[in-house]
Each structure stands twice: as structure tokens, then as C-alpha cells.
Design an enzyme around this catalytic site. Structure first.
Site, PDB file in Angstrom:
ATOM      1  CG  ASP A  25      -1.945   1.152   1.288  1.00  0.00           C
ATOM      2  OD1 ASP A  25      -2.344   1.620   0.449  1.00  0.00           O
ATOM      3  OD2 ASP A  25      -1.774   1.767   2.401  1.00  0.00           O
ATOM      4  CB  SER A  26       0.308   4.664  -0.702  1.00  0.00           C
ATOM      5  OG  SER A  26      -0.695   4.947   0.406  1.00  0.00           O
ATOM      6  CE1 TYR A  57       2.425   5.195  -3.818  1.00  0.00           C
ATOM      7  CE2 TYR A  57       0.923   3.341  -4.265  1.00  0.00           C
ATOM      8  CZ  TYR A  57       2.055   3.708  -3.991  1.00  0.00           C
ATOM      9  OH  TYR A  57       3.164   3.131  -3.831  1.00  0.00           O
ATOM     10  N   GLY A  58      -3.097   8.896  -3.756  1.00  0.00           N
ATOM     11  CA  GLY A  58      -4.632   9.304  -4.347  1.00  0.00           C
ATOM     12  C   GLY A  58      -4.485  10.788  -5.207  1.00  0.00           C
ATOM     13  CB  CYS A  88      -3.306   0.360  -2.627  1.00  0.00           C
ATOM     14  SG  CYS A  88      -3.423   2.060  -3.096  1.00  0.00           S
ATOM     15  CG  ASN A  89      -9.672   0.642  -2.406  1.00  0.00           C
ATOM     16  OD1 ASN A  89     -10.513  -0.096  -2.897  1.00  0.00           O
ATOM     17  ND2 ASN A  89      -9.449   0.630  -1.379  1.00  0.00           N
ATOM     18  CB  THR A  90      -5.154   4.608  -5.298  1.00  0.00           C
ATOM     19  OG1 THR A  90      -5.628   5.282  -4.215  1.00  0.00           O
ATOM     20  CG2 THR A  90      -4.531   5.736  -6.364  1.00  0.00           C
ATOM     21  CD  GLU A 167       0.083   7.002   5.868  1.00  0.00           C
ATOM     22  OE1 GLU A 167       1.295   7.109   6.414  1.00  0.00           O
ATOM     23  OE2 GLU A 167      -0.365   6.069   5.249  1.00  0.00           O
ATOM     24  CB  CYS A 199      -9.580   4.732   0.430  1.00  0.00           C
ATOM     25  SG  CYS A 199      -7.711   5.189   1.003  1.00  0.00           S
ATOM     26  CB  THR A 200      -6.647  -0.244   2.313  1.00  0.00           C
ATOM     27  OG1 THR A 200      -5.716   0.419   1.643  1.00  0.00           O
ATOM     28  CG2 THR A 200      -7.177  -1.221   1.121  1.00  0.00           C
ATOM     29  CG  HIS A 201      -4.860   5.123   4.285  1.00  0.00           C
ATOM     30  ND1 HIS A 201      -4.285   4.735   3.225  1.00  0.00           N
ATOM     31  CD2 HIS A 201      -4.068   5.538   5.053  1.00  0.00           C
ATOM     32  CE1 HIS A 201      -2.978   4.818   3.238  1.00  0.00           C
ATOM     33  NE2 HIS A 201      -3.027   5.307   4.436  1.00  0.00           N
TER      34      HIS A 201
END
Ligand code: DGL
Length: 278
Positions: A25-26, A57-58, A88-90, A167, A199-201
Site C-alpha cells: 500500500d502507499s 497515491y491518491g 490499495c484501491n488506488t 497517516e 480506500c484501505t486507509h
């Protein structure tokens, strides 16, 4: 609709079983997927890569996201992984096709599972999706939801401030609530009975989203993804079912800060991460 099951050539069980599953992921978001994978497959080995040098990344171009994703996938491939989960969805929206074409191990993205779960849940056929700017711009969710059922109305909303908030570990603050209330206003108005956390966040701020959205179904696809990955490994006879497990962490920048935040999210005393610059 059937989930996309990656093609896996006939694998020799003894050779592949002990190899780790690669996840990336990012930054911290993919840890929500790692957590579900570890729960579903407690004897498996994992390598997690957080691209902390390039988060978020978005807000990047499709080329940049594809480039970072390829570099990470190549690195993980060199670590001898048996399977790659793009947590990561992006990156799933923008780079999956390139990864599938260029990486020798099977690659699993995260978008299909969320779509399938949402279609099962909705009663009024109104589904909302929140994600990064890049995911929303790609319309990956909207397109797939309408392939599954063309009568579904999809409302999309980019929430670009959520990733930096998470983050920074600010998901429980008043500031996070003000931002979330503003972003989710349009979703509430849409009348959607189901909201995909695209979004995985975002599952990291699920309690806040739940508080604002009330009785709307929240789709966090981590559990579903873990179930599907387990099914694929089982069907190919390469699921590690016994013995000690191990998870190795890499971060592309500031590994110390990643370690501290990852430990918090995973509920562990400590996390040790190695620095791997891309
Ligand atoms: N967690 C990622 C996703 O699912 C990336 C978010 C970001 O870096 O902008 O889209």
C-alpha cells in the site's frame, strides 16, 4: 458476479507453501487488509511494503502510481513471494492490469470484493463510494457496480484529506470530524443505504464514519478479501496451515515512524520495519 480469481499455473505444493504472501500500500492503509489476512490464515508468512516515501497515491497521476506499484511488486517478487495482494484501491484501480501482465506471481486487487459485498447488502440500489481522488476519477467502482447491476445508482465522493489525517494519527480528533462531516454531507443526501470504504486507509476511521452515517451499511472489504485469498490458496493447495508464522515489514521512508504507527493500528507492542528506498 464471480470474483476475479487470478490464474495460477499448477504449482508444486512443497515448493510454494512456505513462501510469503506479498502485500503493499502507499502507507498504513494496507495494514487493515494485512490484519484480516493474518486472522484468516494464522500460519501464513507475509511481507508488507508501505510506500511511505510516496504517500498519498491518491493525488498522483496514473503513470506515477503504476510506476511505484511496479517497483514494489518487482521488489516483492525478488523476495520470493507466492502471491501478491494489492492492498490499495488506488493502485488496484490504476495499476492492476500492468501488474498482472508483468509480475510472475498471481496478483489480487481489492476493488471487486467491495463491489460484490455492496451489491449483496443494498436494498434500495443506491450505493455510495468514498475513495481517493485518483480512485474516484478512474470510476473503477462505479463501472464495476454497473456491470454487476446496471440499475444501481452510484454516488462517488473523493475524500483526499482522510489519508493525511490517518497517516498523522489524527483520526479521533475534532479536526477529523469536521472534515468527515463535510465530505459525507453529499453521501447522506444521496439516500444511499450502503457506503463502500473505497480506500484501505478508511477503515482506520470507521468509528467516526459510522457515527456520522448512522444506519447506512459500511462496506470494509478486508474480511471478504481475506476469505477470497484463502480460497484461492486452498484451491491451489498452497495454503500454509501449520507452523510458526512471520510478517516482515518494509517502508520506503522513515521506517521508525512507520513502525510506531503500524504497531498502534495492528495493536502490537512493537513492529520492526526495514528501510527499502525505491
Ligand atoms: N490506501 C490507499 C487506497 O486504498 C492509498 C491512499 C493514498 O495513498 O492516497 O487507495
Amino acid at each position: 458476479m464471480e470474483l476475479y480469481i487470478p490464474y495460477i499455473p499448477t504449482l508444486k505444493k512443497y515448493k510454494f507453501m512456505n513462501k510469503p504472501i506479498g502485500i503493499f500500500d502507499s502507507g498504513l492503509g494496507g495494514l487493515t487488509i494485512l490484519r484480516a489476512l493474518e486472522r484468516a490464515m494464522p500460519a501464513e508468512n507475509f511481507i508488507y511494503f508501505g510506500d511511505t516515501a510516496h504517500v498519498p497515491y491518491g493525488s498522483k497521476s496514473p503513470q506515477a502510481v503504476t510506476n511505484y506499484s511496479m517497483q514494489i511488486a518487482k521488489f516483492l517478487e525478488k523476495q520470493n513471494i507466492k502471491f501478491l495482494v494489492v492492498a490499495c484501491n488506488t493502485a488496484s484501480a490504476l495499476a492492476l492490469e500492468t501488474l498482472v501482465k508483468n509480475i510472475r506471481v498471481p496478483v489480487f486487487g481489492v476493488i471487486e470484493a467491495g463491489c460484490c459485498a455492496a451489491v449483496h447488502k443494498t436494498k434500495n440500489k443506491k450505493i455510495a463510494v468514498i475513495g481517493t481522488n485518483a480512485t474516484v476519477k478512474s470510476s473503477a467502482y462505479k463501472k464495476l457496480l454497473n456491470v454487476i447491476d446496471k440499475n444501481i445508482t452510484v454516488t462517488q465522493k473523493a475524500c483526499p484529506l482522510f489519508v493525511p489525517v490517518i497517516e498523522e494519527g489524527w483520526q479521533k480528533t475534532k479536526a477529523a470530524e469536521i472534515i468527515a462531516r463535510d465530505y459525507l454531507k453529499q453521501i447522506k443526501k444521496s439516500g444511499a443505504d450502503t457506503l463502500i470504504l473505497g480506500c484501505t486507509h478508511y477503515p482506520i476511521m470507521k468509528p467516526l464514519i459510522k457515527k456520522i452515517m448512522g444506519s447506512v451499511n459500511l462496506i470494509d472489504s478486508a474480511e471478504e478479501i481475506a476469505k477470497q485469498v484463502k480460497k484461492v490458496l486452498q484451491s491451489k493447495n498452497i495454503l500454509k496451515k501449520t507452523g510458526a508464522s512471520n510478517t516482515v515489514f518494509y517502508a520506503s521512508d522513515d521506517a521508525a515512524s512507520f513502525e510506531q504507527k503500524a504497531a498502534q493500528i495492528l495493536g502490537r507492542k512493537t513492529v520492526k520495519a526495514r528501510l527499502k528506498k525505491l
